[in-house]
Every structure is written in C-alpha cells, then in structure tokens.
Scaffold this motif. Sequence first.
Motif, PDB file in Angstrom:
ATOM      1  N   ASP A  82     -32.753 -21.150 -33.747  1.00  0.00           N
ATOM      2  CA  ASP A  82     -33.535 -22.391 -33.670  1.00  0.00           C
ATOM      3  C   ASP A  82     -33.885 -22.889 -35.074  1.00  0.00           C
ATOM      4  N   ASP A  83     -34.347 -21.973 -35.917  1.00  0.00           N
ATOM      5  CA  ASP A  83     -34.723 -22.348 -37.282  1.00  0.00           C
ATOM      6  C   ASP A  83     -33.515 -22.901 -38.041  1.00  0.00           C
ATOM      7  N   TRP A  84     -32.375 -22.284 -37.851  1.00  0.00           N
ATOM      8  CA  TRP A  84     -31.145 -22.716 -38.528  1.00  0.00           C
ATOM      9  C   TRP A  84     -30.751 -24.125 -38.091  1.00  0.00           C
ATOM     10  N   ILE A  85     -30.813 -24.382 -36.799  1.00  0.00           N
ATOM     11  CA  ILE A  85     -30.466 -25.709 -36.270  1.00  0.00           C
ATOM     12  C   ILE A  85     -31.428 -26.761 -36.808  1.00  0.00           C
ATOM     13  N   ARG A  86     -32.740 -26.444 -36.807  1.00  0.00           N
ATOM     14  CA  ARG A  86     -33.725 -27.401 -37.321  1.00  0.00           C
ATOM     15  C   ARG A  86     -33.542 -27.630 -38.807  1.00  0.00           C
ATOM     16  N   LYS A  87     -33.255 -26.572 -39.547  1.00  0.00           N
ATOM     17  CA  LYS A  87     -33.068 -26.683 -40.998  1.00  0.00           C
ATOM     18  C   LYS A  87     -31.964 -27.668 -41.337  1.00  0.00           C
ATOM     19  N   HIS A  88     -30.952 -27.749 -40.511  1.00  0.00           N
ATOM     20  CA  HIS A  88     -29.810 -28.623 -40.768  1.00  0.00           C
ATOM     21  C   HIS A  88     -29.931 -29.975 -40.063  1.00  0.00           C
ATOM     22  N   GLY A  89     -31.095 -30.237 -39.485  1.00  0.00           N
ATOM     23  CA  GLY A  89     -31.312 -31.533 -38.839  1.00  0.00           C
ATOM     24  C   GLY A  89     -30.416 -31.763 -37.643  1.00  0.00           C
ATOM     25  N   ALA A  90     -30.034 -30.668 -36.963  1.00  0.00           N
ATOM     26  CA  ALA A  90     -29.094 -30.776 -35.840  1.00  0.00           C
ATOM     27  C   ALA A  90     -29.794 -30.678 -34.494  1.00  0.00           C
ATOM     28  N   GLY A  91     -31.112 -30.865 -34.477  1.00  0.00           N
ATOM     29  CA  GLY A  91     -31.877 -30.771 -33.240  1.00  0.00           C
ATOM     30  C   GLY A  91     -32.923 -29.686 -33.324  1.00  0.00           C
TER      31      GLY A  91
END
Length: 360
Positions: A189-198
């Motif tokens: 989740d953190d990785w997805i948010r970090k990349h602005g992908a949701g």
Amino acid sequence: MWSVVGTISGTSADGIDLAEILTDGISVERFGPGTTAPYRAETRKAVLSAIAKGPKDRSAWPALARAVTDDHAAALEAYLAEHGLLPDAVVFHGQTVWHDPSVGETVQLGEPQALADRLGLPVIGDVRLADMAEGGQGAPLVPVYHQALARELDQPLCFLNIGGVSNLTYLNGDDILAFDIGPGNALLDDWIRKHGAGEFDENGAVSAKGTVHQDRIATALEHPFFTAPGPKSLDRNAFSMTVAEGLSLQDGAATMVALTAGTIGLSEKLLPKVPALWIVCGGGRLNPTLMAALRSVLQGDVRSSEEFGIDGNALEAQAMAFLGARFQAGLPTSFPSTTGASRPVCGGKLYLPQAQRRIA
C-alpha cells in the motif's frame, strides 16, 4: 446470548469496520449486518501521520483520540439507525498507532467513556491491555473467534489474515496456535501511494505487471523474525520498503507481493502439522496476484473466507464483538499459545454511559 456490535479500524486506516453478532462468547447464533464507514479525510491523514511518526512524537495523540472517537460515534449512530439495532454492548477497539510488545506497549487511540456517553450504550474498550499486563504480545486477538468459526471444518487448518500485517491461526482440535507472520498489505500500500498510483494495488493489477527480484527476496527472508517460533507480533512499521528501493512501480509491487507470500511460506514450517487448508481473510484475499503467489508456496489448499460463508470484510469487527461477549461471560480472550501471555486472559474494560453510572 448478547447482541454485540464490534468495531475496528486497521493500520491502513481505510475505514471503520462495524458488525453485529448474537453470541454467548462460545458460538454465534446470528451474524448481523456488517459494513465499513470511512474516516473523515482529515482523520485518516492524521492517523497515517501518527503511525509514520511513531511514539517519539505523541503531541498529536490526544486530539487524534477525540477525532477517532467522533468518527466512530458518527459511524455507529448511522449503522444502528439504519439496521434498527439496540445492542447490549459495543466493543470499541480504537485506532492502533503504535505496537511494541518488547517494551510492553500497545496504543489504541480513542475515548471509550466518551463514546459510551454519546451512544447511551455500554462500551467495552482496552481489549489488548490485560494481555500485555500478563506478558503477552497483545496480538493477535482474533484466534479464539477463528476457533468458533472452524468447529465444523476439517482440521488441521489455518486462518490467514492479510491486513497491514499478516498473521495466522493454526487449529487442530483443541490445539490453537497464533502469531504475526510479517508484512501483509502495508508495504505494498505504501509503495503504491508513494508512486501516486492509488491507495492500494487494486485487483493486483500493478503487481501482476511486474517482475519479482528474487535476489532481494532471498536477502529479505533472512530476517530472523520470519523463522522465530510464535507467539510473536509486529508493528505495522516494523519493516520498510527498502526491498523495492530503486525498482520500477510494477517491479517493486511484484517484489512486495513475493515478500509477503515468501514470509507466509516460511510460517508453514513453524506449525505442528502441515495445514490441509488455508482460509484467507483480510484485504489480501482480494489481490489475485497475491493469492496466486500463496498457492505457489503453500502445500495446503488456499481459499478465500467467502467460500466458507465467512464475510472477510466483517470478520475482524465480528471478532471484536465476540471478544466483548467473552469478556461479559468472564471467558478468556487470549491464551499463552496465541499471544504468549503467562496464563489465559480475559481482556477488556467496561465503560457505562453516564445515565447507567448514576443508577449504579
């Protein structure tokens, strides 16, 4: 039998889960409605900030406790009105922002007394503290509910919950064992948010397009926690995203999924017998990429909770309600084999609303 409403919000802070059951704390006579109510945007932002900062900065915790309580109260008022419920009690888990059993501390923000006064209903809170006081990890607390759900199923089996952290409950007759495994959805989740992908890897779409960096997984799996025997528990932030550092969005997501699956594969080796069945609960069950990875590393059959008529979205809120009924009945809510407590512990504290306190 008691009608009890359970509430819980996980460390992803994606909402407040609510569910009602009718139970005596041993079996469940009726499964009532379950739902998830969102936090206000500012509350969720503050929760995630508090989790990220950890215990070194506690200045925002009192105001956040009030906000968490207000959001729970609004969610409960709407839920009770919609379904015409008047429960015997509400279980208020509160919002975990810090958990470190090595120093005997777990922090669930919220104000149970204020919630009881606003709802005019008895509220059971502080569900983890008694276990910690007896030397337990304070987690996981759901295993005794898993045991109630599994009475008619062939065993040995495991309930596998993949939330922010993954944990399991091993059941074989009267034998029960539980422990946290490792990162669940939190790092992904953190990785997805970090990349602005949701906010999360919806339907496993991002991780499905990536390539797993096996060398990084092999190194990460050398961490001693993964092969240590249970009981054991983790804070959401016990592990970082360094395993994916420098990778593309898709490769990083795929590698995170492989790490979660790999740690769960290692956990199988810590069990008394190989489970024939893994019942997957939590948000991870909705990620097809992760489910496929689990089937490749586990010997038993891997199936989602819904295949057994178990609402995976409501399960943890139902479990809180079940713990509340056990507290009312004076029954243990945790055990040496599930949390490492020195003895079976009945956890919780009863908060009566103002009117009932005056009568008492």
